[in-house]
Design an enzyme around this catalytic site. Structure first.
Site, PDB file in Angstrom:
ATOM      1  N   ARG A  73      28.962  -7.398  13.769  1.00  0.00           N
ATOM      2  CA  ARG A  73      30.003  -6.737  12.755  1.00  0.00           C
ATOM      3  C   ARG A  73      30.005  -5.514  13.082  1.00  0.00           C
ATOM      4  O   ARG A  73      29.001  -4.756  13.312  1.00  0.00           O
ATOM      5  CB  ARG A  73      29.771  -7.206  11.565  1.00  0.00           C
ATOM      6  N   SER A 175      34.510 -11.368   7.367  1.00  0.00           N
ATOM      7  CA  SER A 175      34.566 -11.758   5.779  1.00  0.00           C
ATOM      8  C   SER A 175      34.941 -10.692   4.863  1.00  0.00           C
ATOM      9  O   SER A 175      36.211 -10.470   4.841  1.00  0.00           O
ATOM     10  CB  SER A 175      33.173 -11.990   5.699  1.00  0.00           C
ATOM     11  N   ASP A 332      36.793 -14.991  -0.942  1.00  0.00           N
ATOM     12  CA  ASP A 332      37.080 -13.752  -0.345  1.00  0.00           C
ATOM     13  C   ASP A 332      37.875 -13.973   1.132  1.00  0.00           C
ATOM     14  O   ASP A 332      38.351 -15.322   1.229  1.00  0.00           O
ATOM     15  CB  ASP A 332      35.490 -13.117   0.068  1.00  0.00           C
ATOM     16  N   ASP A 334      37.725 -14.795   4.099  1.00  0.00           N
ATOM     17  CA  ASP A 334      37.490 -15.873   5.054  1.00  0.00           C
ATOM     18  C   ASP A 334      36.939 -17.104   4.276  1.00  0.00           C
ATOM     19  O   ASP A 334      36.689 -18.106   4.920  1.00  0.00           O
ATOM     20  CB  ASP A 334      36.445 -15.412   6.257  1.00  0.00           C
ATOM     21  N   ARG A 337      33.014 -17.297   0.455  1.00  0.00           N
ATOM     22  CA  ARG A 337      32.340 -16.969  -0.823  1.00  0.00           C
ATOM     23  C   ARG A 337      33.213 -17.046  -1.940  1.00  0.00           C
ATOM     24  O   ARG A 337      34.550 -17.150  -1.780  1.00  0.00           O
ATOM     25  CB  ARG A 337      31.860 -15.322  -0.577  1.00  0.00           C
ATOM     26  N   GLU A 434      23.093 -17.748  -2.203  1.00  0.00           N
ATOM     27  CA  GLU A 434      22.593 -16.457  -1.949  1.00  0.00           C
ATOM     28  C   GLU A 434      23.273 -15.465  -3.101  1.00  0.00           C
ATOM     29  O   GLU A 434      24.176 -15.891  -3.487  1.00  0.00           O
ATOM     30  CB  GLU A 434      22.720 -15.513  -0.636  1.00  0.00           C
ATOM     31  N   SER A 436      24.830 -13.040  -3.414  1.00  0.00           N
ATOM     32  CA  SER A 436      26.156 -12.357  -3.002  1.00  0.00           C
ATOM     33  C   SER A 436      27.213 -13.317  -3.098  1.00  0.00           C
ATOM     34  O   SER A 436      27.874 -13.354  -1.967  1.00  0.00           O
ATOM     35  CB  SER A 436      26.034 -11.387  -1.946  1.00  0.00           C
ATOM     36  N   LYS A 448      27.547 -21.102   3.867  1.00  0.00           N
ATOM     37  CA  LYS A 448      28.152 -20.934   2.248  1.00  0.00           C
ATOM     38  C   LYS A 448      29.787 -21.210   2.705  1.00  0.00           C
ATOM     39  O   LYS A 448      30.308 -21.120   3.863  1.00  0.00           O
ATOM     40  CB  LYS A 448      28.022 -19.486   1.902  1.00  0.00           C
TER      41      LYS A 448
END
Length: 622
Positions: A73, A175, A332, A334, A337, A434, A436, A448
């Site tokens: 990334r 993301s 979010d 993508d 989350r 997680e 986040s 996730k």
């Protein structure tokens, strides 16, 4: 990942005019200008060369991308340490080489490629274009490629890898990162993100073949090659069908008067969340019109991360008030989350933290399992997982209910691999998370997944409404039953790697060489665990049970008052994060006392260990 450019001799006759006077840098510049066929990024390097900006050239060309907690990334733009056409081609060539060594049936089993909707005009770089180049490298080598014909949620790639029996897959996404970034997320045949040693071996393979092969630039192969298949319909239908395995109250969903608002944060989520609600029997959620369609500029939010809370959820909350919808779900960009907000009786909004949502999901998934499991089902065969920086609430529920709870290193790649291992050994995994806001409900996707989490929270809210409860009231009930777990997570921005290293090295040599702090202000420290070095004072042999992770900084302090606090660097952004949690036993219900104690300890942690003023750290913007 190596030095300037790549191994091999450079013919000095073809060095570009305007030598930098640095042989290593000259070589890197020559390689870039020889190999890059993207006019925009090629011009960026030429322009820096003409302007004599040698330091920036060195920054861009003399380091390489490495695998962090979510793959490769970086910012989009020219250079070997940026995400661009050339670095994606190089990465895919390395992956091809590694997979060819590991799988004799690689070409027949195939490879999955998905992408989100990011893009940058100044570099002529978009997720779809990078995905086409990823596919081109493989198609040119006669590999079967499952290339999605349109953008998809990140979870669709690991799901497709397993469903189609592919050897691996890549998702082009950054993301929830800022709009300038993009990324390259790699999944192994087990449907989980790659972990060590695969990541290190792939990096070696990339370094062995940095020059683009014939055919690697031919992005049109996606449209012309008979080896390209479009898995979109099959995977979408199959995913939605599998989703119903975690739908337990369809009859309530069909009848509910509860309304939901969904925002997809200018990303990929809208169509897929609509389909997921339909699969559960719900009316479609009300979309936020300004944020429904993909927009690589994320025009209506200062940052496309729903984790930032009420400030970025403004449009959703106002629409929900207008539409009389009590629950807002936000995926979010993508869609891996999920953030959730609920209107309270006084009209204000509660935006749940990732740890609070995990308490609700944990309670829900276990309650639904208990109600629907067969009579001979053994609770000791049931597991839930969380990363080590996340709340210990699942541990408390597990202790009381009799199932197993396990921790992993930060990053869902560790959870995915461990869950696969448990499933292969006949265990049942209900939920993992997680802090986040990353949640895995069920095991159809070993990563996730914001799409499934959104519809599960909708069903939970619907069920609770029938009991006369809100999500917030149920959360209090869970804490009363299993013990309050009050946590706070935030971060500082730090753009200087040397400063970050200095902060953590100081903690390792606090009262002298190789001695960790024994207290933090007035708070005594019981145990210290350092994942970077593999030290854990709570173990007899002083060695950490969790694997060592030398590539990132992470130290955890357990305090005498029951607080656990972790300082770590982000694997995807220039951040030093802190996580702190007070865990109380059931019945110890004075929440305000716990919150006050936690706040004081965090202040001491920041002042004594991070020293933001001295180190020039930038507070997370409110």
């Amino acid at each position: 990942m190596g030095d300037c450019g790549a191994p091999g001799d450079v013919n000095s006759n073809v060095l570009v005019a305007g030598s930098t006077g640095d042989a290593q840098l000259d070589k890197a510049v020559w390689q870039w200008l020889s190999w890059d066929k993207n006019q925009k990024t090629k011009e960026q390097i030429e322009s820096l060369l003409q302007d004599g900006k040698h330091k920036e050239l060195r920054d861009r060309l003399c380091c390489r991308l490495t695998f962090g907690t979510a793959g490769l990334r970086s910012a989009m733009g020219a250079g070997f340490c940026y995400i661009n056409d050339l670095t994606v081609i190089q990465s895919t060539q390395g992956i091809y080489k590694y997979l060819e060594r590991n799988f004799s049936d690689f070409k027949q089993r195939g490879f999955v490629v998905g992408y989100d909707t990011r893009g940058q005009v100044t570099s002529n770089c978009s997720s779809k274009k990078l995905a086409k180049l990823t596919a081109a490298v493989l198609l040119a080598k006669d590999v079967l490629v499952y290339f999605f014909s349109t953008y998809v949620p990140t979870p669709f790639v690991p799901y497709a890898v397993q469903q189609l029996g592919a050897v691996a897959g890549v998702m082009i996404t950054a993301s929830h990162n800022r709009k300038e970034d993009n990324g390259y997320k790699v999944y192994w045949e087990n449907g989980a993100q790659i972990t060590s040693p695969h990541d290190k071996e792939i990096i070696k393979c990339i370094e062995e073949c940095v020059e683009p092969w014939n055919g690697s630039w031919n992005e049109n192969l996606v449209d012309t090659s008979p080896l390209r298949q479009d898995p979109l319909k099959k995977i979408c239908d199959s995913y939605m069908e599998d989703l119903t395995k975690i739908c337990y109250h369809r009859e309530l969903n069909v009848q509910t008067s509860l309304k939901f608002v969904h925002t997809s944060f200018h990303g990929v989520g809208h169509d897929y969340v609509q389909l997921a609600f339909k699969a559960f029997g719900f009316q479609p959620p009300i979309p936020v019109p300004e944020q429904k369609d993909p927009d690589p500029d994320f025009s209506t939010v200062k940052c496309p991360n729903p984790e930032e809370g009420e400030s970025v959820l403004e449009l959703s909350l106002r629409l929900a008030e207008k539409e009389d919808a009590r629950v807002v779900v936000a995926t979010d960009p993508d869609a891996d989350r999920l953030a959730v907000a609920e209107q309270q009786e006084n009209g204000s909004w509660k935006v749940f933290t990732g740890n609070e949502l995990a308490a609700l999901f944990g309670w829900w998934m276990f309650s639904c399992w208990k109600e629907s499991c067969s009579q001979d089902a053994d609770v000791r065969n049931v597991y839930m997982l969380a990363t080590t920086v996340s709340s210990k609430i699942l541990r408390a529920i597990a202790l009381k209910e009799g199932f197993h709870f396990e921790e992993t290193l930060p990053g869902f790649k560790w959870i995915g691999s461990r869950v696969k291992n448990l499933l292969d050994n006949g265990k049942e995994v209900l939920f993992a998370f997680e802090e986040s806001i990353g949640f895995m409900c069920g095991t159809s996707v070993l990563d996730k997944d914001g799409v499934s989490a959104a519809v599960v929270i909708a069903e939970m809210a619907t069920y609770l409404q029938g009991q006369g409860l809100t999500l917030a009231q149920k959360l209090v009930d869970i804490y009363e039953t299993y013990g309050y777990h009050i946590s706070k997570t935030s971060y500082f921005l730090c753009y200087d790697p040397a400063t970050i290293k200095r902060i953590f090295e100081r903690l390792r040599n606090f009262d002298g060489p190789q001695s960790y702090p024994q207290c933090c202000g007035i708070y005594n420290i019981l145990h210290v665990r350092d994942i970077t070095t593999g030290y854990d004072s709570s173990q007899l042999n002083k060695k950490s049970v969790l694997p060592v992770s030398k590539s990132s900084q992470m130290i955890t302090f357990t305090f005498q008052n029951g607080c656990v606090a972790t300082l770590r660097t982000s694997g995807t952004e220039p951040k030093i994060k802190y996580y702190a949690e007070m865990c109380a036993v059931p019945g110890h219900s004075d929440r305000s006392v716990l919150e006050e104690e936690l706040q004081k300890l965090i202040e001491a942690l920041i002042e004594n260990f991070l020293e933001p003023d001295k180190n020039g750290l930038t507070w997370r913007s409110a």
